[in-house]
Scaffold this motif. Sequence first.
Motif, PDB file in Angstrom:
ATOM      1  N   TYR A  35       0.844  -1.183   0.000  1.00 35.98           N
ATOM      2  CA  TYR A  35       0.000   0.000   0.000  1.00 35.98           C
ATOM      3  C   TYR A  35       0.885   1.241   0.000  1.00 35.98           C
ATOM      4  O   TYR A  35       2.010   1.210   0.489  1.00 35.98           O
ATOM      5  N   MET A  41      -5.426  10.705   2.123  1.00 33.65           N
ATOM      6  CA  MET A  41      -5.921   9.757   1.107  1.00 33.65           C
ATOM      7  C   MET A  41      -6.165   8.371   1.654  1.00 33.65           C
ATOM      8  O   MET A  41      -6.596   7.488   0.930  1.00 33.65           O
ATOM      9  N   GLY A  42      -5.906   8.123   2.917  1.00 40.39           N
ATOM     10  CA  GLY A  42      -6.000   6.747   3.387  1.00 40.39           C
ATOM     11  C   GLY A  42      -4.896   5.910   2.767  1.00 40.39           C
ATOM     12  O   GLY A  42      -3.861   6.423   2.336  1.00 40.39           O
ATOM     13  N   LEU A  43      -5.114   4.617   2.677  1.00 37.02           N
ATOM     14  CA  LEU A  43      -4.142   3.707   2.078  1.00 37.02           C
ATOM     15  C   LEU A  43      -4.707   3.186   0.762  1.00 37.02           C
ATOM     16  O   LEU A  43      -5.883   2.818   0.681  1.00 37.02           O
ATOM     17  N   LEU A 101      -5.231  -8.641   8.652  1.00 37.82           N
ATOM     18  CA  LEU A 101      -4.051  -8.145   7.967  1.00 37.82           C
ATOM     19  C   LEU A 101      -3.074  -7.550   8.969  1.00 37.82           C
ATOM     20  O   LEU A 101      -3.475  -6.792   9.864  1.00 37.82           O
TER      21      LEU A 101
ATOM     22  N   GLN B  33     -12.290  -4.784   8.167  1.00 36.13           N
ATOM     23  CA  GLN B  33     -11.318  -4.720   9.250  1.00 36.13           C
ATOM     24  C   GLN B  33     -11.200  -3.272   9.723  1.00 36.13           C
ATOM     25  O   GLN B  33     -11.345  -2.339   8.935  1.00 36.13           O
ATOM     26  N   PHE B  35      -8.499  -0.672  11.780  1.00 38.51           N
ATOM     27  CA  PHE B  35      -7.098  -0.492  12.123  1.00 38.51           C
ATOM     28  C   PHE B  35      -6.924   0.818  12.891  1.00 38.51           C
ATOM     29  O   PHE B  35      -7.664   1.781  12.686  1.00 38.51           O
ATOM     30  N   GLN B  37      -3.890   3.625  13.490  1.00 39.43           N
ATOM     31  CA  GLN B  37      -2.538   4.098  13.173  1.00 39.43           C
ATOM     32  C   GLN B  37      -2.107   5.049  14.281  1.00 39.43           C
ATOM     33  O   GLN B  37      -2.694   6.129  14.441  1.00 39.43           O
ATOM     34  N   GLY B  41       2.993   6.215  13.368  1.00 35.84           N
ATOM     35  CA  GLY B  41       2.735   5.698  12.028  1.00 35.84           C
ATOM     36  C   GLY B  41       2.489   4.207  11.938  1.00 35.84           C
ATOM     37  O   GLY B  41       2.217   3.692  10.850  1.00 35.84           O
ATOM     38  N   GLN B  42       2.553   3.497  13.049  1.00 39.09           N
ATOM     39  CA  GLN B  42       2.335   2.050  13.014  1.00 39.09           C
ATOM     40  C   GLN B  42       0.853   1.730  12.869  1.00 39.09           C
ATOM     41  O   GLN B  42       0.009   2.357  13.515  1.00 39.09           O
ATOM     42  N   LEU B  43       0.565   0.748  12.039  1.00 37.99           N
ATOM     43  CA  LEU B  43      -0.818   0.309  11.803  1.00 37.99           C
ATOM     44  C   LEU B  43      -1.074  -0.991  12.548  1.00 37.99           C
ATOM     45  O   LEU B  43      -0.390  -1.993  12.309  1.00 37.99           O
ATOM     46  N   ASN B  45      -3.913  -3.886  13.682  1.00 37.25           N
ATOM     47  CA  ASN B  45      -5.226  -4.452  13.408  1.00 37.25           C
ATOM     48  C   ASN B  45      -6.033  -4.544  14.703  1.00 37.25           C
ATOM     49  O   ASN B  45      -5.584  -5.141  15.679  1.00 37.25           O
ATOM     50  N   TYR B  48     -11.145  -7.936  12.882  1.00 39.36           N
ATOM     51  CA  TYR B  48     -11.582  -8.517  11.619  1.00 39.36           C
ATOM     52  C   TYR B  48     -13.045  -8.855  11.845  1.00 39.36           C
ATOM     53  O   TYR B  48     -13.355  -9.745  12.646  1.00 39.36           O
ATOM     54  N   PHE B  86      -8.838   3.531  10.807  1.00 34.61           N
ATOM     55  CA  PHE B  86      -9.216   3.207   9.434  1.00 34.61           C
ATOM     56  C   PHE B  86     -10.131   1.993   9.399  1.00 34.61           C
ATOM     57  O   PHE B  86      -9.941   1.026  10.141  1.00 34.61           O
ATOM     58  N   LEU B 100      -8.341  -4.978  -0.692  1.00 32.14           N
ATOM     59  CA  LEU B 100      -8.905  -4.346   0.491  1.00 32.14           C
ATOM     60  C   LEU B 100      -8.869  -2.840   0.265  1.00 32.14           C
ATOM     61  O   LEU B 100      -7.802  -2.275  -0.006  1.00 32.14           O
ATOM     62  N   TYR B 101     -10.033  -2.200   0.335  1.00 28.18           N
ATOM     63  CA  TYR B 101     -10.144  -0.763   0.102  1.00 28.18           C
ATOM     64  C   TYR B 101     -10.315  -0.055   1.439  1.00 28.18           C
ATOM     65  O   TYR B 101     -11.170  -0.428   2.248  1.00 28.18           O
ATOM     66  N   PHE B 102      -9.509   1.004   1.634  1.00 26.13           N
ATOM     67  CA  PHE B 102      -9.511   1.747   2.880  1.00 26.13           C
ATOM     68  C   PHE B 102     -10.326   3.027   2.768  1.00 26.13           C
ATOM     69  O   PHE B 102     -10.354   3.677   1.713  1.00 26.13           O
ATOM     70  N   GLY B 103     -10.968   3.394   3.868  1.00 27.53           N
ATOM     71  CA  GLY B 103     -11.529   4.723   3.996  1.00 27.53           C
ATOM     72  C   GLY B 103     -10.424   5.720   4.310  1.00 27.53           C
ATOM     73  O   GLY B 103      -9.262   5.352   4.484  1.00 27.53           O
ATOM     74  N   ARG B 104     -10.815   7.007   4.410  1.00 27.99           N
ATOM     75  CA  ARG B 104      -9.816   8.050   4.647  1.00 27.99           C
ATOM     76  C   ARG B 104      -9.523   8.242   6.129  1.00 27.99           C
ATOM     77  O   ARG B 104      -8.636   9.027   6.487  1.00 27.99           O
TER      78      ARG B 104
END
Lengths: 112, 112
Positions: A35, A41-43, A101, B33, B35, B37, B41-43, B45, B48, B86, B100-104
Amino acid sequence: NAGVTQTPKFQVLKTGQSMTLQCAQDMNHEYMSWYRQDPGMGLRLIHYSVGAGITDQGEVPNGYNVSRSTTEDFPLRLLSAAPSQTSVYFCASSPELDSPLHFGNGTRLTVT
Amino acid sequence: GIQVEQSPPDLILQEGANSTLRCNFSDSVNNLQWFHQNPWGQLINLFYIPSGTKQNGRLSATTVATERYSLLYISSSQTTDSGVYFCAVERNRGSTLGRLYFGRGTQLTVWP
């Protein structure tokens, strides 16, 4: 387990240079993905792989190549870097499709 | 692809307050899912949760797949909850399986 390991953490490139971002996981996960994250913009998904030898394009694949010769590694190649590729890149893995993930810590790339 | 909308975009809370974050999506999904952050900057989870309700400590999530939304509840918020939350989804049909599509995201700030 180290989890998902990304190298390098930071990189500065000049326009036109090529480089490879490394991603390795030691959890025997079949699914891996790349990603990019841009402000606001999100990911966005670049490329993904559901197993060794299998890769597919995501939302924003142009300018990037991937390969998956082993289960553990999923490198991302920038063939000719452009300023538009300045971003934070995240690698992620999961045991299989439709499972939680896990992300690496990211690589911050600047292209001048 | 699939549209993923998160609300609110920003949330500021006093420590100890409760909050609800929302994720709306535009199509049927088989993978959803949440997440977090963190400020470094660490993402991470969190859940799920393609359907139903789950709880993990002060956090819980509910997905109503038939109505195309998911909610993340944070109770008794702490300063360490600050960061961006996210939501990410995968459509359950068509050529976008595996994507997998992320929101903003929702930017949460918790003040002591």
